[in-house]
Scaffold this motif. Structure first.
Motif, PDB file in Angstrom:
ATOM      1  N   PRO A 132      -2.276   2.552 -20.659  1.00  0.00           N
ATOM      2  CA  PRO A 132      -2.104   2.618 -19.203  1.00  0.00           C
ATOM      3  C   PRO A 132      -3.405   3.076 -18.564  1.00  0.00           C
ATOM      4  O   PRO A 132      -4.144   3.883 -19.139  1.00  0.00           O
ATOM      5  N   ILE A 133      -3.697   2.564 -17.390  1.00  0.00           N
ATOM      6  CA  ILE A 133      -4.908   2.910 -16.672  1.00  0.00           C
ATOM      7  C   ILE A 133      -4.592   3.997 -15.642  1.00  0.00           C
ATOM      8  O   ILE A 133      -3.639   3.872 -14.869  1.00  0.00           O
ATOM      9  N   THR A 134      -5.372   5.042 -15.649  1.00  0.00           N
ATOM     10  CA  THR A 134      -5.234   6.125 -14.678  1.00  0.00           C
ATOM     11  C   THR A 134      -6.066   5.814 -13.443  1.00  0.00           C
ATOM     12  O   THR A 134      -7.257   5.515 -13.556  1.00  0.00           O
ATOM     13  N   HIS A 135      -5.435   5.886 -12.275  1.00  0.00           N
ATOM     14  CA  HIS A 135      -6.199   5.680 -11.035  1.00  0.00           C
ATOM     15  C   HIS A 135      -6.884   6.985 -10.642  1.00  0.00           C
ATOM     16  O   HIS A 135      -6.276   8.055 -10.666  1.00  0.00           O
ATOM     17  N   VAL A 136      -8.153   6.887 -10.289  1.00  0.00           N
ATOM     18  CA  VAL A 136      -8.933   8.059  -9.914  1.00  0.00           C
ATOM     19  C   VAL A 136      -8.951   8.193  -8.393  1.00  0.00           C
ATOM     20  O   VAL A 136      -9.364   7.267  -7.683  1.00  0.00           O
ATOM     21  N   LEU A 137      -8.499   9.341  -7.909  1.00  0.00           N
ATOM     22  CA  LEU A 137      -8.502   9.642  -6.475  1.00  0.00           C
ATOM     23  C   LEU A 137      -9.757  10.433  -6.155  1.00  0.00           C
ATOM     24  O   LEU A 137      -9.895  11.582  -6.580  1.00  0.00           O
ATOM     25  N   SER A 138     -10.696   9.834  -5.419  1.00  0.00           N
ATOM     26  CA  SER A 138     -11.895  10.586  -5.042  1.00  0.00           C
ATOM     27  C   SER A 138     -11.549  11.594  -3.954  1.00  0.00           C
ATOM     28  O   SER A 138     -10.500  11.508  -3.303  1.00  0.00           O
ATOM     29  N   ILE A 139     -12.425  12.570  -3.754  1.00  0.00           N
ATOM     30  CA  ILE A 139     -12.138  13.692  -2.862  1.00  0.00           C
ATOM     31  C   ILE A 139     -11.955  13.214  -1.426  1.00  0.00           C
ATOM     32  O   ILE A 139     -12.756  12.433  -0.899  1.00  0.00           O
ATOM     33  N   GLY A 140     -10.886  13.689  -0.803  1.00  0.00           N
ATOM     34  CA  GLY A 140     -10.606  13.376   0.596  1.00  0.00           C
ATOM     35  C   GLY A 140      -9.687  14.428   1.175  1.00  0.00           C
ATOM     36  O   GLY A 140      -9.357  15.422   0.527  1.00  0.00           O
ATOM     37  N   MET A 153       1.005   3.976  -6.579  1.00  0.00           N
ATOM     38  CA  MET A 153       2.309   4.004  -7.258  1.00  0.00           C
ATOM     39  C   MET A 153       3.063   2.709  -7.031  1.00  0.00           C
ATOM     40  O   MET A 153       3.701   2.173  -7.945  1.00  0.00           O
ATOM     41  N   ALA A 154       2.983   2.206  -5.809  1.00  0.00           N
ATOM     42  CA  ALA A 154       3.674   0.958  -5.473  1.00  0.00           C
ATOM     43  C   ALA A 154       3.120  -0.215  -6.260  1.00  0.00           C
ATOM     44  O   ALA A 154       3.806  -1.227  -6.468  1.00  0.00           O
ATOM     45  N   MET A 155       1.881  -0.103  -6.744  1.00  0.00           N
ATOM     46  CA  MET A 155       1.256  -1.149  -7.563  1.00  0.00           C
ATOM     47  C   MET A 155       1.578  -0.991  -9.047  1.00  0.00           C
ATOM     48  O   MET A 155       1.201  -1.836  -9.842  1.00  0.00           O
ATOM     49  N   GLY A 156       2.235   0.118  -9.403  1.00  0.00           N
ATOM     50  CA  GLY A 156       2.635   0.312 -10.784  1.00  0.00           C
ATOM     51  C   GLY A 156       1.944   1.443 -11.510  1.00  0.00           C
ATOM     52  O   GLY A 156       2.275   1.729 -12.668  1.00  0.00           O
ATOM     53  N   TYR A 157       0.974   2.106 -10.899  1.00  0.00           N
ATOM     54  CA  TYR A 157       0.293   3.221 -11.551  1.00  0.00           C
ATOM     55  C   TYR A 157       1.262   4.392 -11.720  1.00  0.00           C
ATOM     56  O   TYR A 157       2.043   4.709 -10.819  1.00  0.00           O
ATOM     57  N   ASP A 158       1.184   5.041 -12.891  1.00  0.00           N
ATOM     58  CA  ASP A 158       2.035   6.211 -13.106  1.00  0.00           C
ATOM     59  C   ASP A 158       1.250   7.432 -13.568  1.00  0.00           C
ATOM     60  O   ASP A 158       1.812   8.397 -14.079  1.00  0.00           O
ATOM     61  N   SER A 159      -0.086   7.403 -13.379  1.00  0.00           N
ATOM     62  CA  SER A 159      -0.910   8.576 -13.660  1.00  0.00           C
ATOM     63  C   SER A 159      -2.118   8.556 -12.732  1.00  0.00           C
ATOM     64  O   SER A 159      -2.649   7.492 -12.395  1.00  0.00           O
ATOM     65  N   PHE A 160      -2.541   9.755 -12.336  1.00  0.00           N
ATOM     66  CA  PHE A 160      -3.668   9.904 -11.422  1.00  0.00           C
ATOM     67  C   PHE A 160      -4.605  10.998 -11.909  1.00  0.00           C
ATOM     68  O   PHE A 160      -4.157  12.037 -12.401  1.00  0.00           O
ATOM     69  N   LYS A 161      -5.898  10.745 -11.763  1.00  0.00           N
ATOM     70  CA  LYS A 161      -6.895  11.797 -11.901  1.00  0.00           C
ATOM     71  C   LYS A 161      -7.372  12.137 -10.503  1.00  0.00           C
ATOM     72  O   LYS A 161      -7.871  11.274  -9.774  1.00  0.00           O
ATOM     73  N   MET A 162      -7.222  13.413 -10.138  1.00  0.00           N
ATOM     74  CA  MET A 162      -7.651  13.872  -8.834  1.00  0.00           C
ATOM     75  C   MET A 162      -9.027  14.511  -8.943  1.00  0.00           C
ATOM     76  O   MET A 162      -9.226  15.452  -9.707  1.00  0.00           O
ATOM     77  N   LYS A 163      -9.980  14.010  -8.174  1.00  0.00           N
ATOM     78  CA  LYS A 163     -11.283  14.641  -8.077  1.00  0.00           C
ATOM     79  C   LYS A 163     -11.197  15.778  -7.062  1.00  0.00           C
ATOM     80  O   LYS A 163     -10.775  15.573  -5.912  1.00  0.00           O
ATOM     81  N   VAL A 164     -11.565  16.969  -7.485  1.00  0.00           N
ATOM     82  CA  VAL A 164     -11.634  18.125  -6.603  1.00  0.00           C
ATOM     83  C   VAL A 164     -12.951  18.845  -6.913  1.00  0.00           C
ATOM     84  O   VAL A 164     -13.816  18.296  -7.564  1.00  0.00           O
TER      85      VAL A 164
END
Length: 370
Positions: A132-140, A153-164
């Protein structure tokens, strides 16, 4: 088989959206593509994505190291002699890992093509069928990050890496906002990119995150603060991943000896390519440290190389090679079936490079021959 010619292309890969992390904002990714040709006509591609904050290399400097030192030195050598190639490169320049990775990846591409097998077959064979591919959320802003997570999530992603990695209070608000939006069943990994600086600040942040069900916390302290990781790991139940602090075998030995991390983020650009990445994975496996292959936001070339490492090793629990999904234009055709990646059985890296696009994105180039 001998390396006959190496062409270098310094390129700008345009991003769809700016990529924001604790220490920089990127509107495009500066990369160097290596095109290697052998005397019997095989062509392999490699890639260097240097980062002065992580690998200690600049884009311009890496190009010069390749042009003036590494490329001339490997002309005339057999590209399948990985140990000898790395030994030679290590004697020429230290550390220059991204520059060495470009040569290494091109050699593996050629080796696979010459034997008509995918690169992962050269690394022990395929172990994983898909990741599975983790989507990376850049800082915002917190709600903006939560909105992006909901859309993915609506596209099917079920894991996230949050940049902080800005200030602790706002970072905790970001994590809380995303967790509230995605629910409890979605995996959230938090990557600080050294932004909290030290163990004391990190432990303050962790007190605000205890109920947020975080998969792991990545590199909260400065890259050289292994003892800081040891302190955090001893005082927190959240699994700890090392990234910027892990570049080579010496770093891995210290991490293992001090039991400084639960997980290791291996990146080809940090360690020098496929061959040294496999060495780090074996060391981690012996110590019971789970690994992932991480991203420096490479094109299809570097990303495919990382996937071959990840697919071949049992100890690899995750991958984050999402560069090609972030570009508005890429030089290769690495295929994603979002939210998964499934490698083909094509020989070498298994991708085709569009040389017209490569020429379009090239800022400057050089050809090195015998």
């Amino acid at each position: 088989m001998k390396i006959k010619e190496i062409e270098l292309f310094a390129i700008n890969l345009p991003l769809i959206d700016p990529f924001i992390i604790s220490y920089a904002t990127y509107d495009s990714i500066q990369s160097i593509i290596v095109k290697m040709t052998t005397d019997d006509g095989y062509i392999g591609f490699g890639e260097a994505v240097p980062d002065e904050h992580i690998t200690g290399e600049t884009w311009e400097g890496t190009f010069q190291v390749l042009k003036n030192h590494l490329a001339p030195a490997v002309i005339g050598l057999d590209p399948r002699q990985f140990e000898k190639l790395h030994d030679l490169m290590d004697h020429i320049v230290k550390p220059a890992p991204a520059a060495k990775a470009a040569i290494d990846i091109a050699c593996f591409d050629i080796a696979g093509k010459s034997m008509n097998v995918p690169v992962y077959q050269l690394l022990g064979g395929r172990y994983h069928e898909k990741f599975p591919i983790t989507h990376v959320l850049s800082i915002g802003e917190p709600q903006k990050m939560a909105d992006e997570a909901a859309a993915k999530m609506a596209m099917g992603y079920d894991s996230f890496k949050m940049k902080v990695g800005t200030n602790v209070k706002t970072d905790v608000e970001r994590i809380k906002a995303v967790r509230a939006r995605v629910g409890e069943d979605i995996a959230i990994r938090v990557d600080v990119n050294q932004g909290w600086g030290n163990a004391a600040t990190t432990l303050t942040a962790l007190r605000g995150m205890e109920e947020l069900n975080i998969d792991w916390l990545e590199q909260p302290v400065m890259d050289n603060d292994i003892d800081g990781l040891v302190e955090i790991k001893a005082k927190s139940a959240i699994p700890l991943m090392i990234d910027e602090g892990l570049r080579n075998e010496r770093d891995m030995r210290e991490v293992i000896a001090k039991r400084a991390a639960d997980k290791a983020n291996i990146k080809l650009m940090k360690c020098g390519g496929i061959y040294p990445a496999m060495k780090l994975a074996v060391m981690a496996e012996m110590a019971g440290i789970e690994c992932q292959v991480g991203s420096m936001v490479e094109s299809s070339v570097g990303s495919a190389a990382g996937f071959h490492v990840a697919f071949s090793k049992k100890i690899m629990g995750s991958v984050e090679l999402t560069g090609p999904l972030k570009f508005s234009k890429d030089i290769g055709n690495l295929k994603y079936d979002v939210p998964f990646i499934e490698l083909t059985d094509k020989p070498g890296l298994g991708i085709d490079v569009d040389e017209a696009v490569l020429a379009e994105l090239t800022v400057f180039s050089e050809k090195i021959t015998a």
